[in-house]
Design an enzyme around this catalytic site. Structure first.
Site, short mmCIF file in Angstrom:
data_model
loop_
_atom_site.label_atom_id
_atom_site.label_comp_id
_atom_site.label_asym_id
_atom_site.label_seq_id
_atom_site.Cartn_x
_atom_site.Cartn_y
_atom_site.Cartn_z
N LYS A 1 -9.61 -3.30 8.29
CA LYS A 1 -8.71 -2.29 7.70
C LYS A 1 -9.24 -1.87 6.33
O LYS A 1 -9.69 -2.73 5.55
CB LYS A 1 -7.29 -2.86 7.58
CG LYS A 1 -6.24 -1.83 7.13
CD LYS A 1 -4.83 -2.40 7.13
CE LYS A 1 -3.80 -1.34 6.73
NZ LYS A 1 -2.42 -1.86 6.69
N SER B 1 1.23 0.80 9.18
CA SER B 1 0.12 1.52 8.60
C SER B 1 -1.25 1.11 9.18
O SER B 1 -2.21 1.84 8.99
CB SER B 1 0.11 1.29 7.09
OG SER B 1 -0.15 -0.08 6.81
N SER C 1 3.50 -3.47 9.32
CA SER C 1 2.26 -2.72 9.59
C SER C 1 1.23 -3.39 10.49
O SER C 1 0.28 -2.76 10.89
CB SER C 1 1.59 -2.35 8.28
OG SER C 1 2.20 -1.21 7.77
N1 GLN Z 1 6.46 1.18 7.27
C1 GLN Z 1 6.64 0.34 6.14
C2 GLN Z 1 6.38 1.12 4.87
O1 GLN Z 1 6.12 2.25 4.97
C3 GLN Z 1 5.76 -0.86 6.22
C4 GLN Z 1 4.35 -0.57 5.92
C5 GLN Z 1 3.51 -1.81 5.83
O2 GLN Z 1 3.85 -2.86 6.39
N2 GLN Z 1 2.43 -1.71 5.08
O3 GLN Z 1 6.44 0.62 3.81
#
Ligand code: GLN
Length: 487
Positions: free
Chosen positions: A74, A149, A173
């Site tokens: 990532k 994400s 995410s």
């Molecule tokens: N969807 C959540 C956010 O937008 C979690 C994102 C994540 O786990 N990085 O913060």
């Protein structure tokens, strides 16, 4: 070849069915031909050099199970000498001068890094549409989001562009894209894996983890990623067990808690049916099911969407156009430099969260928002504590629906609702997993497993047993069936 697990590829390398250079070239070709937009950077040269080194090691008989396995990283993990953008224009030209601890550990395991995966900018989002590099597509249906994400990582594994990938999970995410792409994703206990060199979103919630084809592969990768790191004061001085040893433990007598709040309105009926069918599989293996309650989990969304923006507004304040990252052209003065570098460098959603966070942390509002959200967080943790006195594991959906259409959710609050079943785990710091549990409307459904602190071995064991009984996890986008049980 691209449907093979780590275990299978390691066997093939050992048997000399193919060399690591051949394997790596095969994946690089697939990445080049792919339309998924799963990668921000492809590191061809580096990958082939690492592959050659792995082949040498295999020839000498010094290989471990991970030697020469190609993976996707990532783009939130710093990688020395390789661009690390976090999906942002702000870091589009940033080449990290050092390795994150996770990157270093993966290098030391002689893995082959194919490239850096696409993601929501600074990991803020649930669809991988908030990327400066464009949206990622779901390999099961290119009109759908892959989740976020870590959407590039999930699409890469599901689409056969890498054997496994890394992800980070601040509010879901790893688990949500794993669920929407039908792969296995594990978010360990907070502090299990070092956050050093992982670009910070919300420091009290962020945690890295493996995204793989199977639970067995996840255990193998976690063995390498986990462990105390003196460079991260929040990493735990907790012994790392061998996560592969308990995979075959029996499910007899396992107590499963189903929180009634996770099956309320808003959950798609077909998704709910698949979750219940998965739970029945466990009952057939001898598990006992109980209804439990997490009464404060209904406050997870409001609490999270205060805590995470507050922490991100602080973390991202370092990006001001002065030291590194995007710098506005011809600034009139210092204030103009700050203002325009940040206005031009950050995307919409990131700016929205910085503003919410800065507001909530400002004098006079701190007690009303951040402090209050932290108190709610305690209540959420206490609910889990009570439930784990009665059960070994909590099961439920990961996401209320299957993958939605690209470009269909315009309103940020509706997007936040997609995180309803994942956020409370992060607020409590608990480990959680998503494993493939079938297909609804021809799209993947993930089953969520939530365990007590440091119960990663147990979660992997439960996931592995499910994968012995079903074959949802081995379905691939071109060839799948809607019933997947081996019984
Ligand atoms: N969807 C959540 C956010 O937008 C979690 C994102 C994540 O786990 N990085 O913060």
């Amino acid at each position: 070849m691209h449907t093979k697990t780590i275990v299978e590829l390691a066997q093939g390398l050992k048997n000399k069915d193919f060399s690591c250079v051949e394997l790596t070239q095969y994946y690089l070709d697939r990445i080049r031909q792919s339309d998924l937009n799963a990668f921000i950077t492809v590191t061809d040269e580096l990958a082939l050099a690492q592959a050659q080194a792995a082949d040498d090691k295999i020839a000498l008989g010094n290989a471990s199970i991970l030697t020469g396995i190609p993976y996707a990283h990532k783009d939130i993990f710093c990688t020395k000498g390789v661009k690390t953008s976090a999906g942002s224009k702000m870091l589009d030209t940033f080449v990290s001068p050092y390795d994150a601890t996770v990157s270093q550990k993966l290098n030391q395991a002689d893995l082959v890094m194919l490239g850096k995966t696409n993601m929501d900018e600074f990991a803020m989002g649930s669809s991988s549409e908030n990327s400066f590099y464009g949206a990622v597509k779901n390999p099961w249906n290119r009109l759908k989001i892959p989740g976020g994400s870590s959407g590039g990582s999930a699409a890469s594994v599901a689409g056969g562009l890498s054997c496994f990938a890394t992800g980070t999970d601040t509010g879901g995410s790893i688990r949500q894209p794993a669920s929407l792409c039908s792969i296995t994703g594990l978010k360990p206990t907070y502090g299990r894996i070092s956050r050093y060199g992982m670009i910070a979103y919300a420091s009290s919630l962020d945690q890295a983890g493996p995204m793989t084809k199977t639970a067995q592969d996840a255990a193998i990768v976690l063995n390498v990623m986990a462990g105390f790191d003196e460079k991260d004061s929040t990493s735990a001085e907790q012994k790392v067990p061998d996560y592969t040893t308990n995979l075959n433990d029996s499910m007899k007598g396992l107590t499963i808690g189903l929180p009634k709040e996770f099956f309320s309105s808003g959950l798609d009926d077909e998704v709910a049916n698949h979750i219940m069918a998965a739970v029945k599989e466990f009952e057939a293996m001898g598990a006992i099911v109980k209804e439990v309650s997490l009464p404060n989990s209904i406050y997870a969304i409001p609490a999270y969407y205060i805590v995470a923006p507050c922490e991100c507004s602080s973390n991202l304040s370092r990006l001001d156009g002065v030291r590194y990252g995007y710098r506005a052209k011809e600034p009139k003065n210092l204030e103009d430099l700050y203002l325009r570098s940040r206005s031009e460098g950050f995307g919409e959603e990131v700016k929205r969260r910085i503003m919410i966070g800065a507001y909530a942390l400002s004098a006079g509002y701190y007690d009303a928002y951040y402090l209050k959200a932290q108190k709610v967080r305690h209540l959420i943790s206490d609910d889990f504590k009570k439930v784990f006195e009665q059960v070994d594991v909590i099961m439920g959906p990961v996401s209320p629906t299957t993958a939605f259409d690209l470009d269909s959710v315009k309103d940020p609050v509706s997007m936040y609702l997609a995180d309803i079943y994942t956020l409370s785990t992060n607020l409590a710091g608990l480990p959680g997993m998503s494993i493939p549990a079938g297909f609804a409307q021809n799209l993947p459904v993930g089953l969520q497993l939530i365990g007590n602190y440091w119960s990663e071995s147990k979660l992997l064991n439960i996931a592995h047993q499910f994968q012995q009984a079903t074959d949802y996890h081995s379905q691939t986008p071109c060839k799948y069936k809607t019933v997947g049980t081996n019984r």
